[in-house]
Design a protein around this motif. Structure first.
Motif, PDB file in Angstrom:
ATOM      1  N   ARG A 183     -27.324  14.131 -32.583  1.00 19.00           N
ATOM      2  CA  ARG A 183     -28.478  13.638 -31.820  1.00 19.00           C
ATOM      3  C   ARG A 183     -28.382  12.127 -31.607  1.00 19.00           C
ATOM      4  NH1 ARG A 183     -32.324   9.571 -32.539  1.00 19.00           N
ATOM      5  NH2 ARG A 183     -34.025   9.994 -31.077  1.00 19.00           N
ATOM      6  N   GLU A 184     -27.994  11.387 -32.642  1.00 13.74           N
ATOM      7  CA  GLU A 184     -27.904   9.931 -32.529  1.00 13.74           C
ATOM      8  C   GLU A 184     -26.803   9.515 -31.554  1.00 13.74           C
ATOM      9  OE1 GLU A 184     -27.400   8.612 -36.537  1.00 13.74           O
ATOM     10  OE2 GLU A 184     -29.562   8.513 -36.910  1.00 13.74           O
ATOM     11  N   TYR A 185     -25.653  10.185 -31.622  1.00 11.09           N
ATOM     12  CA  TYR A 185     -24.562   9.854 -30.700  1.00 11.09           C
ATOM     13  C   TYR A 185     -24.933  10.203 -29.260  1.00 11.09           C
ATOM     14  CZ  TYR A 185     -21.292   8.802 -34.477  1.00 11.09           C
ATOM     15  OH  TYR A 185     -20.664   8.229 -35.546  1.00 11.09           O
ATOM     16  N   HIS A 186     -25.650  11.302 -29.082  1.00 13.75           N
ATOM     17  CA  HIS A 186     -26.086  11.697 -27.744  1.00 13.75           C
ATOM     18  C   HIS A 186     -27.038  10.648 -27.169  1.00 13.75           C
ATOM     19  CE1 HIS A 186     -27.675  14.191 -24.470  1.00 13.75           C
ATOM     20  NE2 HIS A 186     -26.668  15.026 -24.677  1.00 13.75           N
ATOM     21  N   ALA A 187     -27.945  10.156 -28.003  1.00 12.99           N
ATOM     22  CA  ALA A 187     -28.891   9.130 -27.557  1.00 12.99           C
ATOM     23  C   ALA A 187     -28.164   7.849 -27.163  1.00 12.99           C
ATOM     24  CB  ALA A 187     -29.908   8.853 -28.664  1.00 12.99           C
ATOM     25  N   GLN A 188     -27.144   7.478 -27.925  1.00 14.59           N
ATOM     26  CA  GLN A 188     -26.374   6.279 -27.600  1.00 14.59           C
ATOM     27  C   GLN A 188     -25.556   6.470 -26.328  1.00 14.59           C
ATOM     28  OE1 GLN A 188     -24.006   5.117 -30.985  1.00 14.59           O
ATOM     29  NE2 GLN A 188     -25.742   5.227 -32.399  1.00 14.59           N
ATOM     30  N   ALA A 189     -24.959   7.648 -26.174  1.00 16.87           N
ATOM     31  CA  ALA A 189     -24.082   7.889 -25.031  1.00 16.87           C
ATOM     32  C   ALA A 189     -24.842   7.853 -23.715  1.00 16.87           C
ATOM     33  CB  ALA A 189     -23.373   9.232 -25.198  1.00 16.87           C
ATOM     34  N   TYR A 190     -26.069   8.399 -23.699  1.00 13.29           N
ATOM     35  CA  TYR A 190     -26.834   8.481 -22.457  1.00 13.29           C
ATOM     36  C   TYR A 190     -27.989   7.481 -22.403  1.00 13.29           C
ATOM     37  CZ  TYR A 190     -24.241  12.762 -21.566  1.00 13.29           C
ATOM     38  OH  TYR A 190     -23.239  13.670 -21.344  1.00 13.29           O
ATOM     39  N   ALA A 214     -22.907  25.576 -34.173  1.00 15.64           N
ATOM     40  CA  ALA A 214     -24.085  24.743 -34.416  1.00 15.64           C
ATOM     41  C   ALA A 214     -24.022  23.460 -33.594  1.00 15.64           C
ATOM     42  CB  ALA A 214     -24.188  24.418 -35.903  1.00 15.64           C
ATOM     43  N   ILE A 215     -22.850  22.837 -33.545  1.00 23.30           N
ATOM     44  CA  ILE A 215     -22.704  21.586 -32.796  1.00 23.30           C
ATOM     45  C   ILE A 215     -22.868  21.834 -31.299  1.00 23.30           C
ATOM     46  CG2 ILE A 215     -21.079  19.756 -32.189  1.00 23.30           C
ATOM     47  CD1 ILE A 215     -19.972  19.945 -35.019  1.00 23.30           C
ATOM     48  N   ARG A 216     -22.251  22.910 -30.800  1.00 22.83           N
ATOM     49  CA  ARG A 216     -22.382  23.221 -29.373  1.00 22.83           C
ATOM     50  C   ARG A 216     -23.832  23.519 -29.009  1.00 22.83           C
ATOM     51  NH1 ARG A 216     -17.149  27.276 -29.005  1.00 22.83           N
ATOM     52  NH2 ARG A 216     -15.531  25.663 -28.920  1.00 22.83           N
ATOM     53  N   SER A 217     -24.529  24.225 -29.880  1.00 25.42           N
ATOM     54  CA  SER A 217     -25.935  24.534 -29.614  1.00 25.42           C
ATOM     55  C   SER A 217     -26.762  23.261 -29.552  1.00 25.42           C
ATOM     56  CB  SER A 217     -26.478  25.463 -30.703  1.00 25.42           C
ATOM     57  OG  SER A 217     -25.782  26.689 -30.714  1.00 25.42           O
ATOM     58  N   MET A 218     -26.460  22.334 -30.455  1.00 23.68           N
ATOM     59  CA  MET A 218     -27.196  21.073 -30.475  1.00 23.68           C
ATOM     60  C   MET A 218     -26.922  20.260 -29.212  1.00 23.68           C
ATOM     61  SD  MET A 218     -29.351  19.400 -32.209  1.00 23.68           S
ATOM     62  CE  MET A 218     -30.082  17.781 -32.049  1.00 23.68           C
ATOM     63  N   VAL A 219     -25.661  20.185 -28.810  1.00 28.23           N
ATOM     64  CA  VAL A 219     -25.310  19.429 -27.605  1.00 28.23           C
ATOM     65  C   VAL A 219     -25.962  20.057 -26.378  1.00 28.23           C
ATOM     66  CG1 VAL A 219     -23.405  18.749 -26.095  1.00 28.23           C
ATOM     67  CG2 VAL A 219     -23.158  18.543 -28.571  1.00 28.23           C
ATOM     68  N   GLU A 220     -25.932  21.381 -26.298  1.00 27.61           N
ATOM     69  CA  GLU A 220     -26.542  22.051 -25.146  1.00 27.61           C
ATOM     70  C   GLU A 220     -28.056  21.832 -25.128  1.00 27.61           C
ATOM     71  OE1 GLU A 220     -26.713  26.490 -23.062  1.00 27.61           O
ATOM     72  OE2 GLU A 220     -25.393  26.090 -24.754  1.00 27.61           O
ATOM     73  N   TYR A 221     -28.670  21.881 -26.289  1.00 26.68           N
ATOM     74  CA  TYR A 221     -30.113  21.639 -26.388  1.00 26.68           C
ATOM     75  C   TYR A 221     -30.461  20.243 -25.874  1.00 26.68           C
ATOM     76  CZ  TYR A 221     -34.631  20.760 -28.658  1.00 26.68           C
ATOM     77  OH  TYR A 221     -35.939  20.433 -28.918  1.00 26.68           O
ATOM     78  N   LEU A 222     -29.679  19.252 -26.295  1.00 25.57           N
ATOM     79  CA  LEU A 222     -29.932  17.878 -25.861  1.00 25.57           C
ATOM     80  C   LEU A 222     -29.621  17.689 -24.383  1.00 25.57           C
ATOM     81  CD1 LEU A 222     -28.438  16.025 -28.958  1.00 25.57           C
ATOM     82  CD2 LEU A 222     -30.858  16.249 -28.381  1.00 25.57           C
ATOM     83  N   ASP A 223     -28.534  18.301 -23.910  1.00 28.23           N
ATOM     84  CA  ASP A 223     -28.176  18.180 -22.491  1.00 28.23           C
ATOM     85  C   ASP A 223     -29.278  18.731 -21.595  1.00 28.23           C
ATOM     86  OD1 ASP A 223     -25.778  16.958 -23.007  1.00 28.23           O
ATOM     87  OD2 ASP A 223     -24.562  18.766 -22.778  1.00 28.23           O
ATOM     88  N   LEU A 224     -29.775  19.916 -21.933  1.00 25.52           N
ATOM     89  CA  LEU A 224     -30.799  20.547 -21.102  1.00 25.52           C
ATOM     90  C   LEU A 224     -32.098  19.752 -21.113  1.00 25.52           C
ATOM     91  CD1 LEU A 224     -30.201  24.309 -22.004  1.00 25.52           C
ATOM     92  CD2 LEU A 224     -29.613  23.138 -19.873  1.00 25.52           C
TER      93      LEU A 224
END
Length: 261
Positions: A183-190, A214-224
């Motif tokens: 979640r933290e890396y996703h927030a930084q990236a975007y 688990a990681i793919r589910s988290m990334v997809e959740y954040l992307d959507l």
């Protein structure tokens, strides 16, 4: 390589030879012409065969890594349990190929090799009580008059037994901590205020799900949520595993079982 080093005064030839070394191969006739200009003789090129010559690329890369000032490299063979879907002779050849990366006697220096496999590879194939690979593969090699390769296969299997490391299952705390890092890396990236309610995703993942799921589910959740600005409903499902079975009357082949219905 010799022609590349010798062509330092001809920038064009050096350029095409560098491309050849990088995989953009030049015609053999052109290579022979360059060799004739550099050394005044005819270049003899043996025929390339995948089985005999592919490993030369790994040895050459190992040399370049050392020449570049690095101590060595790590090679990961992931999902080694796919070996279970091969026939006996194919598995024998796979063990022999593994030996090339495990033993410095084959010319692979400064390399640390890691084989990643599910635990059932040991219990259902290599070390099972009856018809284990430790017994059947050498027998098959002997039947094919390849007795000289048996010690190498036994050395590989012995290394798998002696040097294996079974990883403990990650705790719920560890998984949640990793998801929070995603979640933290996703927030930084975007550059956006990613949601903090990741417990919804973690709760939807059963404990037997692979970590990558688990990681793919988290990334997809954040992307959507980033794209549509609303909380998506994510459910992770895994297809039923299809294990290999040995067809009756065929010792050299393994085929996946077909679920009924």
């Amino acid at each position: 390589m010799k022609n590349y080093l010798e062509s330092d005064s001809d920038m064009y030839n050096q350029h095409v030879l560098l491309g050849d070394l990088a995989g953009d191969f030049i015609p053999v006739t052109q290579l022979r012409s360059i060799n004739r200009m550099n050394f005044g003789n005819t270049l003899s090129i043996s025929r390339f065969t995948v089985k005999e010559n592919t490993f030369d690329y790994f040895r050459f890369l190992a040399y370049l890594i050392r020449a570049g000032g690095c101590a060595g490299w790590v090679i990961l063979f992931d999902e080694f349990e796919q070996l279970m879907y091969l026939g006996i002779m194919a598995r024998a050849n796979a063990y022999l190929n593994a030996a090339r990366f495990m033993s410095p006697s084959f010319g692979m220096t400064a390399a640390y090799t890691v084989f990643s496999a599910s635990s059932n590879l040991w219990s259902e194939l290599i070390w099972r009580q009856k018809n284990s690979d430790y017994d059947t593969v050498p027998q098959k090699l002997a039947a094919k008059e390849r007795q000289h390769e048996i010690p190498t296969v036994r050395e590989v299997l012995g290394s798998f037994l002696k040097d294996n490391l079974f990883l403990d299952k990650l705790s719920t705390f560890d998984v949640n901590r990793m998801l929070w890092s995603v979640r933290e890396y996703h927030a930084q990236a975007y550059d956006w205020p990613a949601p903090v309610d990741i417990d919804r995703v973690a709760a939807s993942l059963a404990g037997d799900k692979p970590l990558r799921t688990a990681i793919r589910s988290m990334v997809e959740y954040l992307d959507l949520q980033y794209l549509y600005d609303e909380q998506p409903d994510i459910k992770a499902g895994m297809p039923e595993e299809i294990l290999p079975v040995k067809p009756a009357g065929d010792e050299d082949k393994l085929e996946p079982a077909i679920p009924e219905g």
